[in-house]
Design a protein around this motif. Structure first.
Motif, PDB file in Angstrom:
ATOM      1  N   GLY A 126      -5.111  -5.323  13.990  1.00 30.56           N
ATOM      2  CA  GLY A 126      -5.159  -3.893  13.761  1.00 30.56           C
ATOM      3  C   GLY A 126      -6.553  -3.307  13.775  1.00 30.56           C
TER       4      GLY A 126
ATOM      5  N   ASN B 101      -4.399   4.879  11.035  1.00 24.74           N
ATOM      6  CA  ASN B 101      -4.670   4.344  12.354  1.00 24.74           C
ATOM      7  C   ASN B 101      -3.997   5.222  13.406  1.00 24.74           C
ATOM      8  OD1 ASN B 101      -6.126   1.843  11.735  1.00 24.74           O
ATOM      9  ND2 ASN B 101      -4.216   1.187  10.784  1.00 24.74           N
TER      10      ASN B 101
ATOM     11  N   ILE C 220      -0.276  -1.306  12.948  1.00 25.35           N
ATOM     12  CA  ILE C 220      -0.606  -0.738  14.259  1.00 25.35           C
ATOM     13  C   ILE C 220       0.404  -1.175  15.320  1.00 25.35           C
ATOM     14  CG2 ILE C 220      -2.251  -0.988  16.167  1.00 25.35           C
ATOM     15  CD1 ILE C 220      -4.474  -0.408  14.318  1.00 25.35           C
TER      16      ILE C 220
ATOM     17  N   HIS D 206      -7.992  -0.453  16.290  1.00 26.83           N
ATOM     18  CA  HIS D 206      -8.520   0.775  15.703  1.00 26.83           C
ATOM     19  C   HIS D 206      -9.912   1.090  16.259  1.00 26.83           C
ATOM     20  CE1 HIS D 206      -9.182   3.651  12.313  1.00 26.83           C
ATOM     21  NE2 HIS D 206     -10.430   3.298  12.509  1.00 26.83           N
TER      22      HIS D 206
END
Length: 368
Positions: free
Chosen positions: A16, A172, A281, A20
Motif C-alpha cells: 500500500g 489513500n 489499497i 500511495h
C-alpha cells in the motif's frame, strides 16, 4: 512546488505505501510540480523513473506479522541532505515518519535545512512494543512535524495509544484510469469457469493460507474454479507446498507490476483474507476494476467498505466461511454485477486527483 516524498517502501516492494507514494508522485508531476521519490536500493529493482532517487540498502525485517524494511548504510544523513539540496526540495513528505530509518534521517536533515516536514502515517496495530519503548523520544519528533496525516481513523486510534497529536485524515487514492473494467461479464464465471484472484505480498498477515484451505470446498461446488495468486515474498515456497494438493487449480504468477489491471479485470472475485490492515489499497484497485470482493472483516477494511454493496465481509482465518461466501457469489452473477457497479462508484470518490487536492492544500499551508 518541489516535494521530496521519502519512503522505505517502493518498487519492487509491492504494498500500500509503495502504491500511495508512486501514484501521488505521478499526480503531482502531472500538475507541474517537481515530486521526487527518495527511497533505498532493493534486491530485484529494475530501471527507475527519472524522479526516483535511491540511497543506502534496504533490509527486510520481520515485524508485527509482516516483513517490513529498514535502510542501512554509511553516511545516510549526508547523502539525504545532498538529495534534498540537489532537488531543491521545498517540502519534505515522510511516510510513517517515526519508523526507522529514512523517515528519521530525512526529518533531521530537513530540520537542519529549515524545511517544512509533513508526515503521513499508514500503519494500524493493536500494540507496538517499539513505540511503547521509545515514545518519550519520539513524541518531540511528532510534535515538530508541520502537519500530520493519517490514511484512516484506525491509524489515528493506533497512534493515540502512545502519542498525543492531532491528525488530518486523508485516505489513500486509486488511479481510476489505470485500473478499470476490461469487459468480463458476471455470467462468464458460469460459462468459462470461475476465476478467483489473490493479490498481495506473500507474508503471514495477508492470509493466503485461509484461501488455500477454502479451495477444496469451492472446487467441490465448482470444479472448474481457478485461483491465481499474484505476488511474491519470503513465504512463496511455503504456500506453493500447501497448494500442491490442489494441482493446476492454483497458479502462482509471481510478482506483477504493469499487468495488475488485467488480473483484476479478468477475475470474477477478488479475495483479500488479510488479517491486519490500516486501509486497503488493493480493495480500491479491485473496485476501480469493477471486480466484486470477499474481504476480511477487520478494522481497516470495515471502515473502507462501511456497509457498501461492493464487498462481502467474512471472518478472518475461517476457511469454511470463505468457501461458503465464494461459492454463493460464484452462483449469483446478478449480485456480482451489482457489487462491481457499487465498487466503481466508490472508487471514483478516491480518485487520485481528489486525494491530491487535499495533500497539496497541506503543502501550501506548511510551505515557508
Amino acid at each position: 512546488m518541489r516535494i521530496a516524498l521519502v519512503t522505505e517502501f517502493y518498487y519492487p516492494h509491492l504494498g500500500g505505501v509503495t502504491e500511495h507514494v508512486h501514484h501521488l508522485a505521478l499526480e503531482l508531476r502531472r500538475r507541474g510540480h517537481e515530486a521526487t521519490v527518495v527511497t533505498s536500493n532493493m534486491t530485484g529493482q529494475g530501471e527507475d523513473p527519472p524522479f526516483v532517487r535511491r540511497l543506502g540498502t534496504s533490509r527486510l525485517v520481520y515485524s508485527n506479522g509482516s516483513f517490513a524494511r529498514i535502510t542501512t548504510g554509511f553516511g545516510l544523513m549526508r547523502r539525504m541532505t545532498a538529495v534534498l539540496r540537489e532537488t531543491g526540495a521545498e517540502v519534505v513528505h515522510l511516510q510513517d515518519a517515526l519508523a526507522p530509518t529514512l523517515g528519521l534521517v530525512a526529518s533531521s536533515a530537513a530540520w537542519r535545512m529549515g524545511l517544512p516536514v509533513v508526515g503521513t502515517f499508514h500503519t494500524w496495530f493493536r500494540r507496538s512494543p517499539g513505540y511503547w519503548a521509545f515514545r518519550r523520544l519520539l513524541q518531540p519528533r511528532l510534535d515538530r512535524l508541520d502537519a500530520r496525516i493519517a490514511v484512516s481513523r484506525p491509524v489515528v486510534q493506533a497512534m493515540s495509544k502512545y502519542f498525543r497529536a492531532e491528525f488530518e485524515i486523508i485516505p489513500n487514492g486509486v488511479n481510476v484510469e489505470y485500473f478499470h473494467p476490461n469487459g468480463r461479464r458476471p455470467s462468464d464465471a458460469l460459462t468459462s469457469g470461475p476465476r478467483l484472484l489473490f493479490l498481495g505480498r506473500l507474508d503471514p498477515r495477508n492470509g493466503l493460507d485461509t484461501v488455500l484451505a477454502a479451495m477444496p470446498e469451492i472446487l467441490a461446488a465448482y470444479p472448474a474454479t481457478q485461483l491465481t495468486v499474484v505476488g511474491d515474498g519470503p513465504l512463496r515456497g511455503y504456500y506453493q507446498r500447501k497448494a500442491r494438493s490442489l494441482g493446476d487449480r492454483v497458479r502462482f504468477a509471481g510478482a506483477v507490476f504493469t499487468e495488475r489491471p488485467d488480473y483484476y479485470g479478468t477475475a470474477d472475485l477478488y479475495l483479500c483474507p488479510t488479517t491486519k490492515a490500516s486501509f486497503g489499497i488493493t480493495l480500491l484497485e479491485a473496485m476501480a476494476s469493477g471486480t466484486p470482493m470477499i474481504v476480511s472483516d477487520i478494522t481497516g477494511f470495515r471502515e473502507l467498505v462501511d456497509g457498501g454493496a461492493e464487498a462481502v465481509l467474512v471472518p478472518k482465518g475461517d476457511p469454511a466461511a470463505w468457501a461458503g461466501a465464494a461459492a454463493a457469489l460464484i452462483g449469483d452473477p446478478a449480485r456480482r454485477g451489482t457489487m462491481g457497479a457499487a465498487g466503481l462508484a466508490k472508487a471514483a470518490r478516491y480518485a487520485w486527483p481528489r486525494v491530491a487536492d487535499r495533500v497539496l492544500a497541506v503543502y501550501e499551508r506548511v510551505k515557508r
